[in-house]
Design an enzyme around this catalytic site. Structure first.
Site, PDB file in Angstrom:
ATOM      1  N   ASP A 245       0.860  -1.186   0.000  1.00  0.00           N
ATOM      2  CA  ASP A 245       0.000   0.000   0.000  1.00  0.00           C
ATOM      3  C   ASP A 245       0.899   1.240   0.000  1.00  0.00           C
ATOM      4  OD1 ASP A 245      -2.336   1.855   0.638  1.00  0.00           O
ATOM      5  OD2 ASP A 245      -3.306  -0.101   0.686  1.00  0.00           O
ATOM      6  N   HIS A 299      -3.137   3.942  -3.855  1.00  0.00           N
ATOM      7  CA  HIS A 299      -2.540   3.087  -2.821  1.00  0.00           C
ATOM      8  C   HIS A 299      -1.118   2.643  -3.152  1.00  0.00           C
ATOM      9  CE1 HIS A 299      -6.102   2.970  -0.305  1.00  0.00           C
ATOM     10  NE2 HIS A 299      -6.799   2.897  -1.407  1.00  0.00           N
ATOM     11  N   GLU A 363     -10.306   3.711  -4.885  1.00  0.00           N
ATOM     12  CA  GLU A 363     -10.039   5.023  -4.296  1.00  0.00           C
ATOM     13  C   GLU A 363      -9.051   5.914  -5.048  1.00  0.00           C
ATOM     14  OE1 GLU A 363     -11.252   4.545   0.300  1.00  0.00           O
ATOM     15  OE2 GLU A 363      -9.218   3.887  -0.111  1.00  0.00           O
TER      16      GLU A 363
END
Ligand SMILES: *[C@@H]1O[C@H](CO)[C@@H](O)[C@H](O)[C@H]1NC(C)=O
Ligand SMILES: *[C@@H]1O[C@H](CO)[C@@H](O)[C@H](O)[C@H]1NC(C)=O
Ligand SMILES: *[C@@H]1O[C@H](CO)[C@@H](O)[C@H](O)[C@H]1NC(C)=O
Ligand SMILES: *[C@@H]1O[C@H](CO)[C@@H](O)[C@H](O)[C@H]1NC(C)=O
Ligand SMILES: *[C@@H]1O[C@H](CO)[C@@H](O)[C@H](O)[C@H]1NC(C)=O
Ligand SMILES: *[C@@H]1O[C@H](CO)[C@@H](O)[C@H](O)[C@H]1NC(C)=O
Ligand SMILES: *[C@@H]1O[C@H](CO)[C@@H](O)[C@H](O)[C@H]1NC(C)=O
Ligand SMILES: *[C@@H]1O[C@H](CO)[C@@H](O)[C@H](O)[C@H]1NC(C)=O
Ligand SMILES: *[C@@H]1O[C@H](CO)[C@@H](O)[C@H](O)[C@H]1NC(C)=O
Length: 597
Positions: A245, A299, A363
């Site tokens: 991440d 990420h 995201e």
């Protein structure tokens, strides 16, 4: 010398002490075990374990078998005298042998040390397990792997148990069921096993998993193995490993070791090639596939410092460019990005196999991309795209995804199915042009009542459920970038998780649901808290996915408590969910008729 003798003596003493006498026994009344005072007039003296096996529904087995289960003729056995035979002499006999040895070592943990001492009495019955496996070629779990099994016994001078299954993975589930039928009678100090067993069983859903994030906080390989052990005991078959991440890159890539050199929290907080392969094999012989996730194009951050393919990394104020610090996204205009990804995919496919691959994809923050001059210049001057939000969503993001997917498929030498998290990409009107449903599986993390789930089903996607309103195990703790509680509070109790049924979420379309995963994001979890966050809640969902029972959690409560206790005996620090008094006094704690609110 003397010191050693004393130590051994105290261990033996401890075991004898464990089976000291009790004023209580249990009686089976209306399907539950009642704690009863033992008097001179007591004729049938059942221990708690015997009573649970003979009295609870489905013999107390978790997850509840989908077919029939019956057990009878509890017989005292010698726990050291389990043996096995197999019809396999080729491909999978090695796996069967490993699974058998795991079984014999785990039943010793389950019954405890007193039972092992008792084995000195060699006149007790022995148990032979015969494996009849028809498909010898299936060595890994794929999307269509059959996991059904049956167990039958035949009488004789030994207890002769036959497990029939198509695949090794079905047979292994049979062993898992058997391990729950070996019990320790703590009133008389003996190990018991039913000489007469009949079971027919198999899962409703083929994808039953846990997603674990090992990037926000590092999780030790030892803790990961404990997780796999508890998964196997609950017949979960998918370990979805969110390896990397923005905050760290612990994965040691063979082709790009510099990513972990820059990105790991410390030189020993990494997953080397040897560690990864060890975990995959540990999982495989326990009936679990390991699915790697390389999350992109958001990420990403730590680790990529030397590559020049990321943007917004650690920009401030972070809340302008991402949902949690540090920010970071790929710049899709960088051609070199796809070369590095191709190398990484190659490393991972070589270790994890080519059955399925998780590309993350959640995201994306448009403000980050809009603020990236190199990207916007490329969009305008090379592609002739404008800089409206729609261009980023319907052009830039699909450009990244299709190029990345091409590289993955090139490296795999086939169209390996791709899993993506649900996102603004998967919610687009024309998503099927970008992500063909034949190539992509969507893992849904919106709330279970979100209309986007039905839209995806109507567009013919296969989905995996991780709806955050039930299956996010990180919810309900303190905020860590604010005061108060974290974003997805409240805490999801095992009852909410148990009742989160695919058949209710995907009404009339549950055949497109491959299954589901509980998810543990580790901003506020890690090695120290792992067991209690995951267990027994993930086991609750394991039964929902294996059996999808028509009844709600209240029917499962006694078996849930029993299974939690089993996990603890296996060395898992599963969370307490009730006072032990409720476990020992069945049906007395729930407020009957009121617990469906
Ligand atoms: C045992 O049974 C006898 C005969 O029915 C009775 O007199 C006695 O009170 C019982 N003892 C206990 C402890 O219940
Ligand atoms: C053993 O595995 C190989 C390769 O997976 C396969 O070709 C072969 O048919 C298998 N043998 C048996 C007896 O199934
Ligand atoms: C055990 O059962 C299997 C299958 O029914 C049978 O083939 C085998 O001969 C039996 N073994 C013994 C020792 O009874
Ligand atoms: C119970 O199992 C034992 C061991 O296999 C066997 O010797 C005995 O005959 C069985 N009893 C009944 C009632 O089936
Ligand atoms: C096993 O149990 C079944 C069902 O209760 C019964 O029909 C059968 O006779 C039993 N077999 C043995 C060997 O005890
Ligand atoms: C844009 O790319 C060039 C060439 O790779 C690089 O030197 C420059 O720093 C980049 N500019 C920004 C704003 O990232
Ligand atoms: C989706 O595709 C249709 C048909 O090609 C087109 O008319 C429509 O504008 C597209 N929608 C979006 C949001 O791009
Ligand atoms: C839906 O998906 C299934 C399985 O991938 C496929 O067989 C079927 O043809 C698809 N139907 C449509 C209308 O795309
Ligand atoms: C599911 O199918 C039933 C029976 O065909 C139908 O009445 C119901 O409206 C359907 N529900 C949804 C949400 O599609």
């Amino acid at each position: 010398m003397l010191h050693k003798i004393i130590v051994i003596f105290s261990v033996i003493n401890g075991c004898i002490h464990l089976s000291s006498s009790s004023k209580w026994h249990y009686q089976c009344t209306e399907g539950f075990c009642r704690k009863t005072l033992t008097t001179e007039n007591t004729t049938s003296l059942l221990s708690f374990a015997e009573c649970n096996l003979l009295c609870l529904n489905h013999a107390g087995v978790w997850p509840m078998p989908t077919g029939s289960i019956s057990v009878a003729n509890l017989t005292e056995i010698n726990i050291q005298k389990f043996s096995f035979t197999t019809n396999q002499d080729t491909n999978i006999s090695n796996s069967v042998e490993k699974a058998f040895h795991i079984f014999t070592s785990e039943i010793k943990s389950l019954v405890g040390c007193s039972a092992v001492l008792q084995a000195k009495n060699s006149n007790l019955a022995s148990v032979q397990i015969n494996f009849q496996i028809t498909d010898q070629s299936t060595k890994d779990i794929g999307l269509g792997t059959v996991e059904t099994y049956t167990i039958e016994t035949s009488s004789g001078n030994i207890i002769n148990v036959t497990i029939r299954a198509k695949t090794f993975f079905g047979a292994r589930h049979g062993l898992e069921t058997l391990s729950q039928l070996v019990i320790y009678d703590d009133l008389r100090g003996r190990v018991l096993f039913p000489a007469n067993i009949s079971v027919a069983d198999g899962p409703v859903y083929g994808w039953r998993g846990i997603m674990l994030d090992t990037a926000r906080n590092y999780v030790t390989p030892k803790a990961i193995k404990r997780t796999l052990k508890a998964m196997a005991a609950s017949k979960l078959n998918t370990f979805h490993w969110h390896l990397t991440d923005t905050s760290s890159f612990p994965y040691v890539s063979k082709s790009h070791p510099e990513l972990a050199e820059y990105g790991a929290y410390s030189p020993n907080k990494v997953y080397t090639d040897a560690t990864v392969r060890d975990i995959i094999e540990y999982a495989r012989v326990r009936g679990i596939r390991v699915v790697p996730e390389l999350d992109a194009p958001a990420h990403v951050g730590e680790g990529w410092q030397s590559t020049g393919v990321t943007t917004c990394f650690d920009w401030t104020p972070w809340d302008k460019y991402c949902v949690e610090p540090p920010c970071g996204q790929f710049d899709p205009s960088r051609e070199q990005l796809y070369d590095i990804l191709e190398d990484l995919y190659g490393d991972m496919l070589d270790q994890f196999g080519t059955n399925v691959f998780h590309m993350g994809g959640d995201e994306i923050n448009l403000a980050c991309w809009k603020a990236t001059a190199n990207l916007t210049n490329w969009m305008v001057s090379e592609k002739g795209w404008d800089l409206e939000a729609a261009s980023f969503l319907t052009k830039v993001w699909p450009y990244f995804q299709s190029n990345a997917a091409k590289r993955l498929h090139k490296k795999a030498g086939k169209n390996v199915p791709i899993i993506l998290w649900s996102s603004d990409l998967t919610n687009q009107e024309n998503v099927t042009d970008i992500l063909p449903p034949s190539d992509y599986i969507i893992q849904v993390w919106s709330s279970g009542s979100d209309s986007s789930i039905r839209t995806l089903l109507n567009k013919n996607y296969s989905i995996i459920l991780s709806n955050s309103d039930a299956l996010y195990l990180d919810c309900g703790f303190a905020g860590w970038v604010t005061s108060g509680n974290n974003w997805c509070s409240p805490y999801k109790g095992w009852q909410t998780i148990y009742d989160n049924k695919p058949i209710n979420i995907a009404v009339n379309k549950s055949n497109q649901v491959l299954g589901g995963e509980t998810a543990l994001w580790t901003e506020e979890a890690g090695t120290s808290s792992l067991d209690s966050r995951l267990w027994p809640r993930s086991a609750a969902f394991a039964e929902t996915l294996w059996t999808e029972p028509a009844t709600d959690w209240s029917e499962a409560e006694e078996r849930m408590l029993l299974h939690r206790d089993r996990l603890v005996r296996l060395g898992i620090e599963a969370d307490e969910i009730q006072p032990e008094w409720c476990f020992r006094n069945q049906q007395t704690c729930p407020i009957l008729g009121k617990f469906n609110n």
